[in-house]
Structure formats: structure tokens, C-alpha cells
Scaffold this active site. Structure first.
Site, mmCIF file in Angstrom:
data_model
loop_
_atom_site.group_PDB
_atom_site.id
_atom_site.type_symbol
_atom_site.label_atom_id
_atom_site.label_comp_id
_atom_site.label_asym_id
_atom_site.label_seq_id
_atom_site.Cartn_x
_atom_site.Cartn_y
_atom_site.Cartn_z
ATOM 1 N N GLU A 248 37.599 26.622 19.684
ATOM 2 C CA GLU A 248 36.685 25.987 20.640
ATOM 3 C C GLU A 248 37.331 25.673 21.995
ATOM 4 O O GLU A 248 37.091 24.619 22.562
ATOM 5 C CB GLU A 248 36.124 24.686 20.028
ATOM 6 C CG GLU A 248 35.353 24.936 18.751
ATOM 7 C CD GLU A 248 34.868 23.652 18.078
ATOM 8 O OE1 GLU A 248 33.673 23.567 17.816
ATOM 9 O OE2 GLU A 248 35.696 22.753 17.811
HETATM 10 C C1 ACM Z 1 36.820 23.692 13.715
HETATM 11 O O1 ACM Z 1 36.055 23.172 12.875
HETATM 12 N N1 ACM Z 1 36.635 23.474 15.014
HETATM 13 C C2 ACM Z 1 37.923 24.543 13.320
#
Ligand code: ACM
Length: 508
Positions: free
Chosen positions: A323
């Protein structure tokens, strides 16, 4: 005729005498009942065939497990072979099919023999013996119970070599004692990896020499604005030691280049504009990034990774990589490649979330699939081994159902059956067993603030993930598992843990 009698007796014996009805989790590979019992007595000893540190460590661990509820001495004695009345632990390196974690347990009326190639295998086998005791064995004070173990043999070894769970100590901080409790749950169900998520936007949790503000500032809060906390290097070593004593590998994760607000708030120079943002105590993701153009960023990462490599005996270093929405794509690719070089120069294998597959990795690096099947497939095609943690199946922080108050629901509800009823090797047609290193179930802690809440989300789902990692898919069955879990409920009750009593399980 003798053989026939054996078969006959194992089917008619009371349940406590029937090894095939012991309901062990994770389900062992092969169990043969002989329909009688071994009686544990006050003078039952633990005998070991070698006087090594490893063997003495395991015998001491067993004695410490069995002493409180039995009230017996559990003397430990070094002797070459098994003797009547005792539990004999032996290393014998001539059973290639058992591998390094497998074991063979033989319970006769007059003695118990646990054999393995390595201490690791004995340790896993001990967890089976523990579940064969009546559930009162979990109590902390002497119980008036007749301690009987059903007779027969168990031959057992794991399907996957990597069976673990991730604990997020960044969103909320958990003291060393809670991490040790977590390690004990992993140990109990024969898991062998603890992945520690040590940094995120809301907190930096590990002391790094030369960068004191990481913990002084970055460790000073958590989600909701609580006081946070961090592990000193000595405390981290104690976690690693405790895990190691249980044959569990610790994988430290420092998430980067995103999920880094706590570090960015501690050191203005890590920001492209040279300004430190405020500490963050909310739960949004994807807004922070280390400055990928500055050399100081890489000096920082080298310090962190070299110190953590030194403190961590296991082969892996997890760099997150998920992310990173606030990092330009090309910058992200360049960054991951530089960090991969830093990790490998420390003699460690890089692990990261599936996004890192976009960076064109060395084939030796490991990719953890959480959300992004295409990237998982790309990684497998590139020759990377995968750790399977698909969020819609394996995330311990998802609610059980709409009435669960703790947890999140962005990947859906995960009831105990949904958590159990899937298989890493059939999850995606493009990814086969040969591409898979193993399974991890992550516990993210945005909503989890203490041990009881942790227990509620982890137990009993962890047991299912342990079975998915240990037991061959061909032996897994929800109908069978739910009965074993129901039977195991008594044990969870005796342990005094705050487990979720799913309506899907016919608890006893
Ligand atoms: C995640 O749950 N951002 C790896």
C-alpha cells in the site's frame, strides 16, 4: 487373532482409551489405536537418550507443562533406552520420512516413546502428548484426575515447512508478556513462524542504536492515542530467545516505503520536504512514504536492517512494501531493489507483501500474498516462493460475522468454517504447491488493545490455520474438524482463554 483382537478392542474401548478419537489439532498424518491406556503415576519420569542442551531443554519444557496440574515431580533422567513406567524422548537419525519436524509416538500400556530425527520434531510431538492428557492438564494447580493416555502409535510430519502468524505490535503495542503468550499458542499447534510487524504509521516499536527518536517520538503513541511503547533490543532478544526455545523462527517486519509515518514524524530528514509530519493515531492507510531520492533514507534503512539482522537468527527480513500509494511507481521499484540489495548483503532473504512482485525481484526473495492475486501469480512466474495469507480467508482481524464487535470487515466476515475451508495449493489455479513456502494468518491490531481481545480473534481460528499448514489437504475435512474443535473446547475452557464460541461448533 491377536491383531483382530486389537482392532476389535480399539473400536469398543471407552473414548479415553481410543487414540483415534483423541481429536488432535492439527490432525496427525497417521494414527493407529490399540485400545488401552498408559497410566501416568507420581513416579513417572521423563527419560532422554542424549544429555545434550537441546534434549535437556525439551525435557525441562515438558516437566514444566505437566507439573502444575499433576502435582508430580517429573524427574528428568538421561538413559540410553526406554524403561517401564516412563516417557522416553529419543533422537534417532534414521527416519528420513519424518524430516526435521516429524515425530513418531508410541504409547504402550507400560511406556511412552517419542522419537524424532531432531529436537524440533520432539518439540512438535510433545504438543501431541499434551493434547492426549485429560483437559485438566491445563490447570495451574494439582487436580484430582487419573492421568491416562490412550495407547497406539502416531506418525506425523508437516505438509508445509512455513506455518506462522503475524502479530501487529505497531497499531497497538503489546508488551513482551503478551508476545510470549502468542508464541505459546503457535507452539501448541505446531506452528513455527512468528512474523512481527514492528513499524507502521502509528508506531515504531524497536530500539535502533543511533536513531533514538524512532522510539522516543515514533514509539510514543498508537491507534486511539494511547501511550504506545517499544521493545528495547534486550527485550526483542528475549522474544527471539523464547520463540527459539519453542523452535519458532521470528521474522521481523519494518514496513516501507509506505506505512512509515511514525519514522517520518521522528526524523524530518527522512521526508522529501524536510518537515516532520505529526504523529498519527487514526487507521487510514496509504498516505506516507519515505523519501526514495535521499541517500539518508538508505543510510537509515541500512542501520535498521543491519541491527535487526544481528538480533534475529532466522533467515528472513520482511520489508512490508504494501500500500505505498504515496510513492511514485518507478520510485517504488527502484527503492525495493535497493532495499533488496541491503537485505541480501546482510545475509538475509527478503520477504515482502505481494506489491513487491512489481519490482522485478531476485527469485530468492519471498512474496506474501494478502490481496493482489495477479501479483502473487507474477511472483510465482518469477520463481519466488509464496507465503499464503489471502485476506478474505486468513486475516485474523476480520470479524466472525455481523454481530462481532471487535475486528474489521473490509475483506468480509470470516467465520470458523470459512477460515478452515480452503487450501493454499488450490486457492489460485496458477499457483501450485511447489510455489508455496507455507501459510501465515496475520493479526492486525487497529481494533485490538489487550490480551483478551487478541484471544477472541485468534482463538479458535488459529487452530484451523495450523491444520491447513500441517495436515495434508487430503486429510482435512470441515465435518471432522468441527467435532475435534468441539472436543478441544474443554481444553480452551481449562486454559481460561477468551475464545470465540462459534455457533457452528457443537461445543461439548
Ligand atoms: C496489508 O494488509 N496491508 C498487508
Amino acid at each position: 487373532m491377536a491383531a483382530l483382537l486389537h482392532i476389535f478392542s480399539s473400536h469398543t474401548a471407552p473414548a479415553f482409551q481410543n487414540l483415534e478419537k483423541a481429536g488432535i489439532i492439527p490432525k496427525p498424518l497417521k494414527v493407529q489405536a490399540t485400545g488401552s491406556f498408559f497410566q501416568v503415576r507420581p513416579n513417572t519420569r521423563i527419560t532422554i537418550n542424549r544429555d545434550s542442551e537441546g534434549m535437556k531443554g525439551i525435557a525441562g519444557y515438558v516437566a514444566q507443562l505437566l507439573r502444575p496440574a499433576t502435582g508430580f515431580d517429573w524427574k528428568i533422567i538421561h538413559q540410553k533406552s526406554a524403561s517401564p513406567g516412563n516417557i522416553h524422548l529419543m533422537i534417532s537419525n534414521n527416519q528420513p520420512n519424518l524430516g526435521d519436524e516429524g515425530y513418531k509416538l508410541t504409547i504402550a500400556r507400560d511406556r511412552v516413546i517419542l522419537k524424532a530425527n531432531e529436537c524440533k520434531g520432539l518439540f512438535r510431538g510433545i504438543q501431541t502428548i499434551r493434547q492426549l492428557f485429560p483437559p485438566e492438564i491445563e490447570r495451574k494447580t494439582p487436580q484430582d484426575v487419573s492421568w491416562k493416555l490412550a495407547t497406539g502409535t502416531i506418525t506425523d510430519y508437516p505438509t508445509y515447512s512455513h506455518r506462522g502468524s503475524m502479530l501487529d505490535v505497531a497499531r497497538h503495542f503489546f508488551p513482551v508478556e503478551d508476545v510470549k503468550a502468542y508464541i505459546d499458542w503457535l507452539a501448541r499447534y505446531k506452528m513455527n513462524v512468528l512474523h512481527l510487524h514492528l513499524s507502521d504509521d502509528q508506531g515504531w516499536r524497536i530500539e535502533i542504536n543511533g536513531w533514538p527518536k524512532l522510539t522516543r517520538i515514533g514509539g510514543s503513541t498508537e491507534v486511539g492515542g494511547g501511550k504506545g511503547g517499544y521493545y528495547t533490543q534486550e527485550e526483542y532478544k528475549e522474544i527471539v530467545r523464547y520463540a527459539r526455545e519453542r523452535y519458532i523462527t521470528v521474522i521481523p517486519e519494518i514496513d516501507m516505503p509506505g506505512h512509515t509515518n511514525a519514522a517520518l514524524a521522528s526524523y524530518p530528514e527522512l521526508n522529501c520536504d524536510g518537515k516532520a509530519p505529526d504523529l498519527y493515531t487514526g487507521t487510514k492507510v496509504g498516505f506516507s512514504s519515505l523519501c526514495t531520492h535521499k541517500e539518508i533514507t538508505y543510510r537509515f534503512i541500512e542501520d535498521v536492517i543491519s541491527q535487526l539482522s544481528e538480533l534475529t537468527p532466522g533467515p528472513y527480513m520482511h520489508i512490508g512494501g504494501d500500500e505505498s500509494h504515496a510513492t511514485e511507481k518507478q520510485d517504488y521499484i527502484t527503492f525495493i531493489n535497493r532495499v533488496q540489495d541491503i537485505v541480501t548483503s546482510q545475509g538475509k532473504t527478503l520477504v515482502g507483501w505481494n506489491e513487491i512482485a512489481e519490482a522485478g525481484l531476485n527469485p530468492e526473495s519471498v512474496v506474501q500474498l494478502w490481496h493482489g492475486n495477479e501479483q502473487g501469480i507474477q511472483a510465482a512466474e518469477n520463481g519466488n516462493q509464496l507465503i499464503m495469507s489471502p485476506s478474505e480467508r486468513a486475516y485474523l482481524d476480520m470479524k466472525y460475522d455481523s454481530t462481532t464487535t471487535l475486528g474489521l470487515d473490509w475483506a468480509g466476515y470470516i467465520e470458523v468454517d470459512r477460515a478452515y475451508n480452503w487450501s493454499p495449493e488450490t486457492y489460485l489455479p496458477e499457483i501450485g504447491k511447489e510455489d508455496i513456502l507455507g501459510v501465515e494468518c496475520p493479526l492486525w491490531t487497529e481494533t485490538v488493545t489487550n490480551r483478551e481481545e487478541m484471544e477472541y480473534l485468534v482463538l479458535p481460528r488459529l487452530l484451523g490455520y495450523a491444520e491447513i499448514g500441517w495436515t495434508p489437504a487430503s486429510l482435512q475435512s470441515w465435518e471432522d474438524y468441527k467435532l475435534r474443535l468441539a472436543h478441544h473446547g474443554r481444553r480452551l475452557e481449562e486454559m481460561g482463554v477468551n475464545f470465540y464460541r462459534s455457533d457452528l461448533i457443537p461445543w461439548k
